[in-house]
Motif scaffolding. Structure first.
Motif, PDB file in Angstrom:
ATOM      1  N   PHE A 889      -0.009   3.242   9.880  1.00 37.43           N
ATOM      2  CA  PHE A 889       1.134   3.469   9.013  1.00 37.43           C
ATOM      3  C   PHE A 889       1.731   2.138   8.530  1.00 37.43           C
ATOM      4  O   PHE A 889       2.053   1.967   7.349  1.00 37.43           O
ATOM      5  N   ALA A 890       1.830   1.190   9.454  1.00 36.58           N
ATOM      6  CA  ALA A 890       2.402  -0.114   9.109  1.00 36.58           C
ATOM      7  C   ALA A 890       1.575  -0.764   8.000  1.00 36.58           C
ATOM      8  O   ALA A 890       2.112  -1.352   7.060  1.00 36.58           O
ATOM      9  N   LYS A 891       0.282  -0.655   8.151  1.00 39.15           N
ATOM     10  CA  LYS A 891      -0.623  -1.237   7.170  1.00 39.15           C
ATOM     11  C   LYS A 891      -0.403  -0.593   5.803  1.00 39.15           C
ATOM     12  O   LYS A 891      -0.380  -1.259   4.758  1.00 39.15           O
ATOM     13  N   LYS A 892      -0.224   0.711   5.864  1.00 38.78           N
ATOM     14  CA  LYS A 892      -0.075   1.475   4.632  1.00 38.78           C
ATOM     15  C   LYS A 892       1.220   1.133   3.884  1.00 38.78           C
ATOM     16  O   LYS A 892       1.235   1.042   2.652  1.00 38.78           O
ATOM     17  N   ILE A 893       2.278   0.964   4.652  1.00 41.52           N
ATOM     18  CA  ILE A 893       3.568   0.783   3.972  1.00 41.52           C
ATOM     19  C   ILE A 893       3.942  -0.676   3.750  1.00 41.52           C
ATOM     20  O   ILE A 893       4.898  -0.974   3.047  1.00 41.52           O
ATOM     21  N   ALA A 894       3.191  -1.585   4.364  1.00 46.21           N
ATOM     22  CA  ALA A 894       3.604  -2.992   4.330  1.00 46.21           C
ATOM     23  C   ALA A 894       3.923  -3.439   2.912  1.00 46.21           C
ATOM     24  O   ALA A 894       4.965  -4.032   2.645  1.00 46.21           O
ATOM     25  N   ARG A 895       3.025  -3.166   2.000  1.00 49.13           N
ATOM     26  CA  ARG A 895       3.258  -3.600   0.633  1.00 49.13           C
ATOM     27  C   ARG A 895       4.133  -2.621  -0.143  1.00 49.13           C
ATOM     28  O   ARG A 895       4.947  -3.002  -0.973  1.00 49.13           O
ATOM     29  N   GLU A 896       3.944  -1.352   0.199  1.00 47.68           N
ATOM     30  CA  GLU A 896       4.700  -0.281  -0.445  1.00 47.68           C
ATOM     31  C   GLU A 896       6.204  -0.540  -0.356  1.00 47.68           C
ATOM     32  O   GLU A 896       6.950  -0.343  -1.302  1.00 47.68           O
ATOM     33  N   VAL A 897       6.587  -1.028   0.822  1.00 46.72           N
ATOM     34  CA  VAL A 897       7.997  -1.108   1.120  1.00 46.72           C
ATOM     35  C   VAL A 897       8.729  -2.118   0.230  1.00 46.72           C
ATOM     36  O   VAL A 897       9.902  -1.960  -0.092  1.00 46.72           O
ATOM     37  N   THR A 898       8.032  -3.177  -0.208  1.00 46.15           N
ATOM     38  CA  THR A 898       8.696  -4.132  -1.086  1.00 46.15           C
ATOM     39  C   THR A 898       8.911  -3.541  -2.471  1.00 46.15           C
ATOM     40  O   THR A 898       9.704  -4.021  -3.248  1.00 46.15           O
ATOM     41  N   LYS A 899       8.196  -2.483  -2.771  1.00 39.57           N
ATOM     42  CA  LYS A 899       8.283  -1.890  -4.103  1.00 39.57           C
ATOM     43  C   LYS A 899       9.181  -0.662  -4.158  1.00 39.57           C
ATOM     44  O   LYS A 899       9.411  -0.097  -5.209  1.00 39.57           O
ATOM     45  N   THR A 900       9.623  -0.220  -2.978  1.00 45.55           N
ATOM     46  CA  THR A 900      10.396   1.017  -2.954  1.00 45.55           C
ATOM     47  C   THR A 900      11.866   0.701  -2.719  1.00 45.55           C
ATOM     48  O   THR A 900      12.203  -0.166  -1.928  1.00 45.55           O
ATOM     49  N   LYS A 901      12.692   1.417  -3.421  1.00 48.20           N
ATOM     50  CA  LYS A 901      14.113   1.265  -3.177  1.00 48.20           C
ATOM     51  C   LYS A 901      14.484   2.124  -1.973  1.00 48.20           C
ATOM     52  O   LYS A 901      14.274   3.335  -1.959  1.00 48.20           O
TER      53      LYS A 901
END
Length: 954
Positions: A889-901
RNA sequence: GCAGGGAUGGUCGAGCGGUCAAAGGCGCUAGGUUGAGGGCCUAGUGGGGUAGUCCCUUCGCGGGUUCGAAUCCCGUUCCCUGCACCA
């Protein structure tokens, strides 16, 4: 729906506003806002370009009025100036072009046109036309203060202004070059010219080369090259003469004399000079003392400047090539017996230019491939080198007094030195030719003597102006740098004229005050203008203005004490001016003068507070221009589209300081949008199934997410639109208040289409929206909004209704995010459906478990895509037993999270559950949402992420 | 030349360090509504791919800073406006 081209609605409200004196502003207890826009020079009909200029302040005035301010928005007519004199003359002369323009572009009726031989009539005609059009557009102007700048009262005011400036030492006398027609014996402006529009005036340096106690006077743009002079050029086919001036005799061309005679005092012809005989003789260089031979050259224009040129073959391509031509011209050399003398002439370097050798002229000629002195390319080569040396040239080592100076600097110093030592002089000529007056005569440059100047070069004055600018708000902020530049750069300004309408200079009645100078502090006149009709101009002496405006001295005159006091109070209530609006191209003069004059005359606390600068208008992508017939008259636009549509388009298509483009197609689009808006109330009634009334309306408790969403949007739009309007961003305000808002409402209607419950909550939400929306739009489309407002029982005029204030509690990011989730879910399902190409019956939805929210929050706090750190903290906090799953999960969201409000945890289950009807309808299948994945045959639930539920289709 | 501003998808025009393949309008395509058309509503409008929320290329051109740039820095090209006696 309101018929926007039904002008009776417009007229109805305009009449009601006038009857209730809604826009007649008088001092009271409220905080005031005083704004003015440059009063028009009414020499033609009002077109849509003008429309924007005057609609912006109206919108702002209406906005501020609704916010509770006491707003003064006045209007007057700037009828001083020269153009109408020319127009009247041309009409009298039956000039066809002028008649056509006035008949077809300005649409003046035949019987009126015949009266246009009187300039006063022209400005009166058009100022009343402007007045009418402004009323048709619904402007909230206080018309009691209307005036023309030729009114006697106003002239008294201007006289006072100029005596003030003079007493402070800011007015001086001097001489000044102007375009002048010897035929008409008058200065000429661009509009008086047949040819040569926009041509400038250059200053040239005259250099005196001695010959037998007389002087050949050569003219140059580049006196710094004097050290590289090798010879003099004259045109042997032209006549030369000797003239007497200041106890000297000058030799110049005969044609040049016709110009110079307008520029020099006491100059007279004393003899003819045989040009041919002069060839081969020697003159003395005034700075080097060297002897230079006089040589023939055909490129010398006898009409330009003095008709004598000195030759610098190292740096002037024309000189270089003329010398070469001459060296090759055996016949000519023989004729004057010059052969040896000419062949020994070598160029002399003066300026060092990086990238060039000692003789840049030679190199540039080769680069441009110039063949001889009659080649057209010679001009380009000359320009190129002139620019290069001016920008980057350095005076060479051997020029002892000026070495290492930049060319620009050296030039200024040399000019000063030549003038001081009497070895040089100055003259002026046009930058281009020909310049021809409408009467057919060639224009010349004339030095007007006894000219009066506003001394903007005065350092103390500049400082005052800078201080004044410093405390002003400038919109848009980028132009502040422009103002600073211009205030610094402005030189003395000739403020007196021979021709035109206007006020006479009080101490020198042969002069009229120039129109850019009689319109700098007149905003102060508006404050008192409404009293003027009962006042005898004779009572407006200087003590009146001193007392009213400056609180200095004591008024002595015929105006009664009570009346006088209210005049004075009125001024002190409205001043200082809060906003001055004007066009971009006036920054360098009119607007800067406005700052200068205020800072000179008024105490600091009366200095203007802000300036807004406008862009231009285009018509279908082309520049609008009355003289080219490329305009649409406002009156016509109002007739076809309606006043509110015109206003709306002008405000929506560009910000005030940007150029706007009137495109018929887009105007129609705006019209449909406004129609849509005016239909809105009807749609609500349909939903509510009864008529609307704001009387005793209360919003009540709103529970449904989609209603909360709409309330959140409304309040966000109110907030953003208000902020935009505060900064005069009419376009942005309308994007928020109309276009994006409409999208919200479209979405909302679409969303509730299949909603059968909670009708009351829905209609309450919509009535709330309508009440706010009508007020939000009122500054832009006042007629439509008044009509709507009265239909829904709004209190009083919408024009004086309170401006909607946003409720921060109703702007909820979570609510907005929730709606995004619902939308995203529906479109994700549809996307998957498309990919697998089936029509499913059931769709299962799984939401992210709590531990994922926790990890997500940790990741968000870290702020960078650092997987190691995300995992470390998550494992330490023991959020989830299965470490492998955390890693995945961490791998999946690592980049996602900088793009999500990230707006915090959302109860996705109840949000989705509440929207099941809508989602089902969108995806055309049954939709089931699970709090826990009790049914999940393909283990899809592991894909669930915060804000992105997992989907299983079967 | 000097000063100021700019270069974003078919077009107009937002954005000015992560939520940006980039708001909104216009245009175009498809679907719905409508007697047809218009209007209105929905979706699409750089390319590719997949039971998924992904990848590639793109914000004048070339470099750089940064975990990350249409956004900041440097260089470069081009465009617009003003430079005065004209309101």
């Amino acid at each position: 729906m309101i018929n926007l081209t039904n002008h009776s609605i417009e007229e109805k409200w305009q009449k009601k506003w006038a009857e209730s004196q809604l826009f007649e502003s008088n001092p009271d207890k409220r905080e005031k806002i005083f704004l003015t826009v440059a009063y028009p020079y009414p020499s033609g009909a009002m077109h849509i370009g003008h429309g924007r200029t005057y609609t912006v302040p109206d919108v702002y005035a209406r906005f501020k009025r609704m916010q509770g301010y006491n707003v003064l928005f006045p209007m007057g007519w700037h009828v001083t100036g020269a153009p109408v004199i020319g127009i009247a003359k041309r009409i009298a002369r039956k000039d066809q072009w002028t008649l056509d323009i006035y008949k077809n572009v300005h649409k003046v009726r035949e019987e009126e046109l015949s009266k246009f031989t009187d300039p006063e009539y022209i400005v009166k005609y058009f100022s009343s036309e402007y007045h009418e059009v402004m009323q048709h557009l619904g402007y909230s102007i206080d018309w009691r203060r209307e005036f023309r700048t030729t009114d006697l009262h106003y002239q008294k005011f201007i006289e006072w202004q100029f005596r003030q400036l003079k007493s402070k030492g800011f007015v001086g006398k001097g001489e000044h070059p102007v375009k002048y027609c010897p035929g008409c014996e008058n200065p000429v402006g661009d509009h008086d010219l047949l040819d040569g529009e926009g041509v400038g005036i250059n200053e040239l340096t005259l250099v005196k080369f001695e010959i037998n106690s007389d002087y050949f006077v050569a003219a140059t743009f580049r006196p710094e090259t004097l050290f590289g002079a090798t010879n003099l050029w004259i045109n042997p086919e032209e006549e030369y003469i000797k003239v007497h001036i200041n106890n000297e005799n000058w030799i110049i061309s005969k044609k040049a004399y016709n110009n110079i005679v307008h520029q020099k005092k006491d100059i007279k012809v004393i003899d003819e000079v045989n040009a041919l005989e002069m060839i081969g003789k020697y003159v003395k260089n005034p700075v080097t003392g060297e002897e230079h031979i006089i040589l023939p050259a055909s490129f010398v224009d006898p009409e330009y400047a003095s008709g004598v040129v000195y030759s610098v073959p190292a740096h002037a391509p024309a000189d270089y090539i003329a010398l070469n031509d001459l060296k090759k011209d055996e016949k000519l050399l023989e004729k004057h017996d010059l052969k040896e003398k000419v062949l020994e002439i070598q160029p002399i370097n003066v300026v060092t230019l990086k990238g060039f050798g000692k003789f840049p002229a030679e190199e540039i000629i080769e680069k441009f491939g110039v063949k001889n002195q009659k080649d057209d390319k010679l001009k380009d080569a000359t320009n190129e080198l002139y620019k290069l040396e001016h920008a980057k040239g350095i005076m060479s080592e051997h020029i002892k007094d000026y070495k290492d100076l930049s060319v620009q600097k050296a030039r200024d110093e040399i000019i000063a030195d030549l003038l001081e030592s009497g070895k040089g002089d100055l003259m002026h000529d046009f930058t281009e030719r020909p310049v021809i007056c409408r009467c057919g005569t060639k224009a010349v440059v004339k030095i007007l003597e006894d000219q009066w100047f506003l001394k903007y070069s005065n350092e103390q004055w500049k400082e005052l102006a800078m201080d004044c600018l410093g405390q002003e708000n400038i919109v848009p902020p980028e132009v502040r740098a422009n103002f600073e530049y211009y205030i610094d750069w402005l030189d003395d300004w000739a403020c007196s004229r021979r021709i035109g309408l206007g006020t006479k200079l009080p101490w020198d009645k042969q002069w009229l005050i120039e129109p850019l100078s009689d319109s700098t502090i007149y905003m102060a006149y508006y404050a008192i203008a409404k009293y003027m009709k009962d006042i005898d101009p004779a009572d407006l002496n200087d003590s009146f203005f001193d007392d009213v405006y400056l609180d200095e001295g004591k008024y002595s005159g015929g105006i009664g004490g009570e009346l006088f006091d209210s005049i004075k109070n009125e001024f002190n209530y409205w001043y200082p001016l809060n906003w001055r609006l004007s066009a971009k191209d006036l920054v360098g003069n009119h607007l800067s003068f406005h700052i200068f004059h205020h800072s000179a005359i008024f105490p600091q606390k009366k200095w203007p507070k802000g300036i807004v600068v406008f862009g231009m208008g285009l018509l279908e992508g082309n520049k609008m221009s009355s003289s080219k017939g490329n305009v649409i008259l406002l009156e016509d636009a109002i007739k076809t589209h309606g006043a509110d549509v015109v206003r709306l388009f002008l405000m929506a298509s560009a910000e005030p300081w940007q150029d706007f483009d009137w495109r018929e197609n887009e105007v129609k689009g705006i019209k449909r949008r406004l129609e849509w808006f005016s239909e809105f109330a009807g749609r609500i009634e349909e939903i509510k199934d009864s008529s609307l009334s704001l009387k005793s309306f209360k919003l009540g408790k709103i529970k449904k997410p989609v209603n909360k969403w709409l309330l959140s949007q409304v309040n966000m739009r109110i907030k953003d639109a208000t902020e935009a309007l505060e900064g005069f961003q009419t376009r942005k305000a309308l994007q928020e208040a109309l276009f994006l808002f409409k999208k919200d409402i479209d979405h909302y209607f679409y969303r509730i289409e299949h909603e059968n419950e909670a009708r009351e909550e829905i209609s309450n939400t919509l009535i709330y929206v309508l009440s706010n929306w009508t007020r939000l739009m009122a500054p832009f489309t006042p007629h439509t909004c008044e009509e709507m407002w009265s239909k829904i029982d709004g209190e009083g005029f919408v024009s004086s209704a309170p401006w909607p204030e946003y409720d921060p509690d109703l702007i909820d990011e979570k609510v907005q995010k929730a709606e995004e989730i619902v939308q995203g879910l529906a479109s994700d399902i549809n996307e998957i459906k498309k990919i697998i190409d089936t029509q499913p019956e059931k769709i299962h939805i799984y939401i992210a478990p709590d531990w994922k929210w926790d990890v997500f929050k940790i990741a968000k706090e870290i702020g960078r895509p650092d997987i190691g750190q995300i995992m470390g903290i998550s494992i330490k906090q023991n959020l989830h037993d299965d470490k492998k799953e955390i890693a995945e999960f961490a791998k999946k969201i690592a980049r996602e999270v900088t793009k999500t409000k990230y707006v915090g945890k959302i109860d996705e289950y109840s949000i989705i559950k509440d929207s099941l009807d809508f989602i089902s309808h969108e995806v055309r299948a049954e939709v089931i949402v699970y709090e826990e994945p009790t049914y999940d045959p393909q283990n899809k639930s592991r894909n669930a992420m915060p804000y992105k539920p997992a989907i299983y289709i079967e």
